[in-house]
Scaffold this active site. Structure first.
Site, PDB file in Angstrom:
ATOM      1  N   LYS A 177       0.864  -1.187   0.000  1.00 48.18           N
ATOM      2  CA  LYS A 177       0.000   0.000   0.000  1.00 48.18           C
ATOM      3  C   LYS A 177       0.902   1.239   0.000  1.00 48.18           C
ATOM      4  O   LYS A 177       1.450   1.615   1.027  1.00 48.18           O
ATOM      5  CB  LYS A 177      -0.900   0.032   1.245  1.00 48.18           C
ATOM      6  CG  LYS A 177      -2.032   1.035   1.079  1.00 48.18           C
ATOM      7  CD  LYS A 177      -2.486   1.684   2.373  1.00 48.18           C
ATOM      8  CE  LYS A 177      -1.605   2.772   2.854  1.00 48.18           C
ATOM      9  NZ  LYS A 177      -1.443   3.937   1.943  1.00 48.18           N
ATOM     10  N   GLY A 215      -4.392   0.870   5.190  1.00 47.45           N
ATOM     11  CA  GLY A 215      -3.161   0.345   5.798  1.00 47.45           C
ATOM     12  C   GLY A 215      -3.486  -0.441   7.051  1.00 47.45           C
ATOM     13  O   GLY A 215      -2.853  -1.464   7.350  1.00 47.45           O
ATOM     14  N   GLU A 253      10.342   1.223  10.052  1.00 47.40           N
ATOM     15  CA  GLU A 253      11.374   2.215   9.719  1.00 47.40           C
ATOM     16  C   GLU A 253      10.719   3.574   9.906  1.00 47.40           C
ATOM     17  O   GLU A 253       9.865   3.958   9.111  1.00 47.40           O
ATOM     18  CB  GLU A 253      11.812   2.049   8.258  1.00 47.40           C
ATOM     19  CG  GLU A 253      12.477   0.736   7.936  1.00 47.40           C
ATOM     20  CD  GLU A 253      13.954   0.729   8.303  1.00 47.40           C
ATOM     21  OE1 GLU A 253      14.452   1.734   8.848  1.00 47.40           O
ATOM     22  OE2 GLU A 253      14.603  -0.288   8.070  1.00 47.40           O
ATOM     23  N   CYS A 286      14.349  10.791   6.153  1.00 50.20           N
ATOM     24  CA  CYS A 286      14.367  10.407   7.568  1.00 50.20           C
ATOM     25  C   CYS A 286      15.775  10.413   8.150  1.00 50.20           C
ATOM     26  O   CYS A 286      15.965  10.649   9.332  1.00 50.20           O
ATOM     27  CB  CYS A 286      13.760   9.022   7.707  1.00 50.20           C
ATOM     28  SG  CYS A 286      14.552   7.851   6.601  1.00 50.20           S
ATOM     29  N   GLU A 385      10.659  15.728  14.771  1.00 48.84           N
ATOM     30  CA  GLU A 385      11.050  15.681  13.368  1.00 48.84           C
ATOM     31  C   GLU A 385      10.234  16.713  12.596  1.00 48.84           C
ATOM     32  O   GLU A 385       9.014  16.712  12.648  1.00 48.84           O
ATOM     33  CB  GLU A 385      10.771  14.276  12.821  1.00 48.84           C
ATOM     34  CG  GLU A 385      11.223  14.099  11.400  1.00 48.84           C
ATOM     35  CD  GLU A 385      10.896  12.709  10.865  1.00 48.84           C
ATOM     36  OE1 GLU A 385       9.731  12.297  10.944  1.00 48.84           O
ATOM     37  OE2 GLU A 385      11.830  12.047  10.374  1.00 48.84           O
TER      38      GLU A 385
HETATM   39  P1  NAD Z   1       2.992   8.511   7.305  1.00 46.02           P
HETATM   40  O1  NAD Z   1       3.308   7.790   8.557  1.00 46.02           O
HETATM   41  O2  NAD Z   1       1.999   9.608   7.338  1.00 46.02           O
HETATM   42  O3  NAD Z   1       2.480   7.498   6.192  1.00 46.02           O
HETATM   43  C1  NAD Z   1       3.240   6.385   5.774  1.00 46.02           C
HETATM   44  C2  NAD Z   1       2.327   5.360   5.167  1.00 46.02           C
HETATM   45  O4  NAD Z   1       1.458   4.869   6.183  1.00 46.02           O
HETATM   46  C3  NAD Z   1       1.426   5.874   4.048  1.00 46.02           C
HETATM   47  O5  NAD Z   1       1.319   4.875   3.051  1.00 46.02           O
HETATM   48  C4  NAD Z   1       0.084   6.065   4.740  1.00 46.02           C
HETATM   49  O6  NAD Z   1      -1.019   5.984   3.870  1.00 46.02           O
HETATM   50  C5  NAD Z   1       0.101   4.900   5.712  1.00 46.02           C
HETATM   51  N1  NAD Z   1      -0.774   5.042   6.881  1.00 46.02           N
HETATM   52  C6  NAD Z   1      -1.266   6.169   7.426  1.00 46.02           C
HETATM   53  N2  NAD Z   1      -2.013   5.872   8.514  1.00 46.02           N
HETATM   54  C7  NAD Z   1      -1.963   4.533   8.668  1.00 46.02           C
HETATM   55  C8  NAD Z   1      -2.491   3.637   9.634  1.00 46.02           C
HETATM   56  N3  NAD Z   1      -3.230   4.053  10.656  1.00 46.02           N
HETATM   57  N4  NAD Z   1      -2.228   2.308   9.486  1.00 46.02           N
HETATM   58  C9  NAD Z   1      -1.449   1.864   8.473  1.00 46.02           C
HETATM   59  N5  NAD Z   1      -0.915   2.681   7.534  1.00 46.02           N
HETATM   60  C10 NAD Z   1      -1.167   4.002   7.636  1.00 46.02           C
HETATM   61  O7  NAD Z   1       4.410   9.008   6.753  1.00 46.02           O
HETATM   62  P2  NAD Z   1       4.685   9.943   5.499  1.00 46.02           P
HETATM   63  O8  NAD Z   1       4.240  11.315   5.848  1.00 46.02           O
HETATM   64  O9  NAD Z   1       4.154   9.272   4.281  1.00 46.02           O
HETATM   65  O10 NAD Z   1       6.294   9.873   5.430  1.00 46.02           O
HETATM   66  C11 NAD Z   1       7.112  10.677   6.204  1.00 46.02           C
HETATM   67  C12 NAD Z   1       7.597   9.943   7.431  1.00 46.02           C
HETATM   68  O11 NAD Z   1       8.249   8.735   7.053  1.00 46.02           O
HETATM   69  C13 NAD Z   1       8.639  10.710   8.212  1.00 46.02           C
HETATM   70  O12 NAD Z   1       8.364  10.625   9.585  1.00 46.02           O
HETATM   71  C14 NAD Z   1       9.941   9.995   7.883  1.00 46.02           C
HETATM   72  O13 NAD Z   1      10.954  10.137   8.845  1.00 46.02           O
HETATM   73  C15 NAD Z   1       9.488   8.610   7.741  1.00 46.02           C
HETATM   74  N6  NAD Z   1      10.452   7.838   6.941  1.00 46.02           N
HETATM   75  C16 NAD Z   1      11.233   6.919   7.556  1.00 46.02           C
HETATM   76  C17 NAD Z   1      12.165   6.208   6.829  1.00 46.02           C
HETATM   77  C18 NAD Z   1      13.043   5.166   7.473  1.00 46.02           C
HETATM   78  O14 NAD Z   1      13.532   4.304   6.747  1.00 46.02           O
HETATM   79  N7  NAD Z   1      13.256   5.191   8.774  1.00 46.02           N
HETATM   80  C19 NAD Z   1      12.297   6.439   5.463  1.00 46.02           C
HETATM   81  C20 NAD Z   1      11.486   7.403   4.866  1.00 46.02           C
HETATM   82  C21 NAD Z   1      10.553   8.083   5.615  1.00 46.02           C
END
Ligand code: NAD
Length: 482
Positions: A177, A215, A253, A286, A385
């Site tokens: 997803k 998700g 992650e 990140c 962050e």
């Molecule tokens: P997000 O947490 O808002 O969303 C990530 C994914 O989760 C999306 O596909 C979203 O649709 C889904 N999602 C949202 N609510 C959900 C739920 N309740 N259950 C299951 N899935 C759900 O993150 P974002 O805004 O898309 O990305 C930015 C964040 O990602 C930042 O905090 C960044 O640090 C982190 N990030 C971490 C890494 C790593 O490898 N550690 C890499 C890239 C980004």
């Protein structure tokens, strides 16, 4: 999307817009899945794992990963322009971590490891109970099963391929997803799988939806054996909570608040350019170091050099190869970043550079490269962050103090250390609780390099042997010794 081997628009009849964050124009529309589509995808992945033979056919998996690699490379340039359009990332970054780097190894390395992976190891024969009968014993590694794969928008291809490569190499099936902000790279991937590979129906399912709750269907389903998630720490917590009902393993992650630490013997004049790295992809990474830690004794010099470096960071139209920074991904994300800058002002931070929307870019979700000085460890911008081009500067008095400040965080994802003395830098590195560290400009990244976080930056490691292990279960078997 791709469900059970079929390219489909899903069952809802609904669609949502894909927006170019640099121009705010609608790029096009995307089919919007509902819960029934997700249920069908989970059922397909379950059936494919249980009955297709994929889990046990290593040669097929190697061949299919190579087919997918070839198909991706054949459409590399289409992927590049699509990524720049929907992510807003500078095109230059697509020649590195945004596209070409993962295309070089994210599928290829795990595919090559299928032969080398220690699928089986023998233990010494043993009379475990002292009853006069010895047993031969072996440990077998097996795929976990159906992996619910949930990904963010900031490095979509990189993150998706670095999950799919290892999980498919290890024999799992999945439902992906992707983030609704950047759906096209994932739908293209689905088409390539359907049209150019022999990956059996149901092994990879791709479900695109504007509804984040889909998700949660993955996290909570009894038919999903594991969730592999990349995203924010707040959402990671929700994934873990939803997964608790079925006690499935969660591989998370999450976010970071990493330091860029200059020890007092560092050559600031030649090395401080790395401070501007916070502007890379507008800070939407990140692992980008977002807290600059400098010796109090060299504060003024460090600030001046950091400001100079950030002023030189070219930004604007992401399709222009001269630009190193484009917009933030959405209006919502820009509001969030501007909100943090305002909070910093209210809490006593000094905005030395930037701090708002650049006047020359009224359209597109741009934020100026921003440097906030006089930041102390209790301020919001030192702790949370921001995910924007915003650098906060903190000072320390000696190495112990630097380590204390670096570790004074809920996060522990990455970081950088600069020193004139490599051994001194390594001894500081040993004391910082974080998953990856670059010393004196060293770059740890690679499909063979485990990446992940300490503390609230996550659970588990992506890439490397550890990343392959993540997608396996362990079975210990024994039979009478002959
Ligand atoms: P997000 O947490 O808002 O969303 C990530 C994914 O989760 C999306 O596909 C979203 O649709 C889904 N999602 C949202 N609510 C959900 C739920 N309740 N259950 C299951 N899935 C759900 O993150 P974002 O805004 O898309 O990305 C930015 C964040 O990602 C930042 O905090 C960044 O640090 C982190 N990030 C971490 C890494 C790593 O490898 N550690 C890499 C890239 C980004």
């Amino acid at each position: 999307m791709l469900i059970d081997g079929v390219l489909t628009e899903g069952t809802t009849g609904a669609s949502f817009d894909n927006i170019d964050p640099a121009t705010e124009a609608v790029l096009g529309s995307v089919a919007d899945a509902g819960h029934a589509d997700m249920a069908a995808a989970i059922a397909a992945a379950r059936t494919a794992f249980d009955h297709s033979g994929w889990a046990n056919d290593r040669d097929l998996r190697k061949a299919c990963l190579q087919q997918l690699q070839d198909a991706l490379v054949a459409e590399q340039e289409e992927l590049r322009s699509e990524l720049v359009a929907e992510v807003g990332c500078p095109v230059l970054s697509t020649y590195g971590p945004q596209l070409d780097a993962p295309l070089r190894e994210a599928l290829v390395w795990p595919a090559a490891m299928i032969d080398e992976f220690p699928w089986r190891r023998s233990l010494c024969p043993k009379d475990a109970f002292g009853m006069g009968s010895e047993s031969e014993r072996e440990v077998w590694k097996e795929p976990v099963g159906v992996v619910g794969t949930i990904t963010p928008w900031n490095f979509p291809v990189e993150i998706i391929l670095n999950k799919l490569g290892p999980l498919l190499a290890m024999g799992n099936t999945c439902v992906l997803k992707p983030a609704p902000d950047t759906p096209w790279n994932a739908t293209r991937l689905g088409r390539l799988i359907a049209e150019h590979t022999d990956i059996p129906a149901g092994v990879v399912n791709i479900v695109v939806s504007s509804d984040h709750e889909l998700g949660e269907d993955l996290s909570s389903s009894a038919d999903v054996d594991m969730v592999a998630f990349t995203g924010s720490t707040a959402t990671g917590r929700k994934v873990m909570t939803a997964a608790a009902g079925t006690l499935k393993p969660v591989f998370l992650e999450l976010g970071g608040k990493s330091v860029n630490l200059f020890l007092d013997d560092a050559d600031l004049a030649t090395q401080m350019g790395s401070a501007a790295g916070v502007c890379f992809h507008a800070g939407q990474g990140c692992a980008i170091p977002t807290r600059l830690l400098v010796p109090a004794s060299r504060y003024d010099e460090a600030l001046e050099l950091a400001v100079e470096a950030m002023k030189r960071w070219a930004f604007g139209d992401p399709t222009d190869p001269a630009n190193l920074m484009g917009p933030l991904v959405s209006a919502r994300q820009r509001e969030r970043v501007l909100g943090y800058i305002e909070t910093a002002r209210q809490e006593g931070g000094r905005i030395v550079l930037g701090g708002g929307i650049p006047a020359e870019f009224p359209t597109g979700y741009f934020v100026e490269p921003t440097l906030i000085a006089d930041v102390t460890g209790d301020m919001t911008v030192a702790r949370e962050e921001i995910f924007g081009p915003v650098l906060v500067v903190q000072t320390f008095v000696d190495d112990d103090d630097a380590v204390r400040i670096a570790n004074d965080s809920d996060y522990g994802l990455s970081g950088m250390i600069t020193s004139g003395d490599l051994e001194r830098a390594k001894s500081v590195a040993r004391r910082i609780r974080t998953g990856t560290l670059g010393i004196n400009g060293g770059i740890w990244y690679g499909a063979d390099a485990p990446f992940g976080g300490y503390k609230q930056s996550g659970i588990g490691r992506q890439c490397g042997i550890e990343g392959l292990e993540m997608f396996t279960e362990t079975k210990t078997v024994a039979w009478p010794a002959s």
